[in-house]
Design a protein around this motif. Structure first.
Motif: not given
Length: 293
Positions: A128-138
């Motif tokens: 997802e290089q074209d998105s500001w969204m990071p990868q998120v984990a809990i």
């Protein structure tokens, strides 16, 4: 935060159902991170949202690590294993051994076991290089202190005798990792809910405080090339014990990935003050070796 536990256990069941998948080593080099000192995939001091190993969403990967930290007065050894399933679920196990090398704690020996689970819940750091969204984990870590050796002459055999409220406890965390391939940059932020003293090596909670604290952890790494990463980390920690002027950890590291099967991390680490008996900042060498697929 205990609601996280059933979610992770459900994900574990899904991972077990996918046991027939075969390793494919399909992820980009270095995108599983290295083995964090508590066993999770990430940097040396703090977990990242990346899932350990090189298995893609249709596969799995695993690794083993050994980490050695040597300061003026103490030594820490950590070793363990971790498995990443479908690039979504991570399971880890680590054993820590903390030893003193300077009087009056030159015979000190503390052991701790850590079991960890991590679940990716949103985003994708690579695709997802074209998105500001990071990868998120809990994630969650269960830690069990195995007692204190070498201080029997002082009548101290358990962390509770130093003021800790418990000899076991849980850390809960959420991590967000953004990989900017065009800029060769990785950024990570982790927020950890914890009562652990010195990662749990001195127990959980204490005479100064017994509340769960939210502690920030940050990392940044620059990819010099495909096989070398240069970075820094900072980890804030609670101060629960009167006998321990606990301070933040930080390091500067160089990670080398000669192949997908091996990584070596060398760092200068500052672990701050550790107990009032040797009252000076503890800093020195951090060396970690990871091997897997």
């Amino acid at each position: 935060m205990k609601k996280i536990i059933p979610v992770l256990l459900a994900a574990l069941a899904c991972g077990a159902a996918s046991a027939q998948m075969k390793p494919d080593m399909g992820k980009l080099l270095a995108t599983g991170g290295v083995s964090q000192v508590e066993g999770a995939g990430g940097g040396g001091l703090t977990p990242w949202a990346l899932i350990t190993g090189y298995g893609t969403r249709d596969s799995w990967g695993a690794n083993a690590h050994y980490t050695y930290v040597d300061t003026q007065d103490y030594r820490l050894n950590s070793y363990g294993v971790a498995v990443g399933i479908a690039d979504r679920l991570e399971l880890s196990f680590a054993k820590q051994e903390f030893k003193g090398s300077l009087a009056p704690l030159d015979q000190l020996n503390i052991r701790q076991d850590i079991v960890g689970l991590k679940l990716k819940v949103a985003g994708d750091a690579v695709y997802e290089q074209d998105s500001w969204m990071p990868q998120v984990a809990i994630g969650i870590m269960y830690k069990k202190n195995k007692g204190i050796g070498g201080l029997g002459a002082l009548g101290v055999t358990n962390v509770k005798q130093l003021g800790a409220r418990d000899d076991s406890g849980y850390d809960y965390y959420v991590s967000a990792t953004k990989l900017l391939l065009e800029q060769s940059l990785l950024l990570n932020g982790t927020l950890r809910a914890t009562k652990a003293n010195q990662m749990g090596l001195l127990g959980f909670g204490g005479d100064r405080n017994d509340d769960v604290r939210l502690e920030p952890e940050i990392s940044a790494a620059y990819l010099i090339n495909r096989r070398l990463a240069l970075g820094v980390e900072y980890r804030h920690k609670p101060h629960n014990l009167g006998v321990d002027n606990e301070k933040a950890y930080y390091d500067a590291f160089l990670a080398w990935f000669p192949t997908r099967n091996v990584s070596v991390t060398l760092a200068y680490a500052n672990l701050g003050d550790i107990t009032i008996f040797n009252p000076k900042k503890q800093k020195g060498l951090y060396l970690s070796l990871q091997t897997g697929f």
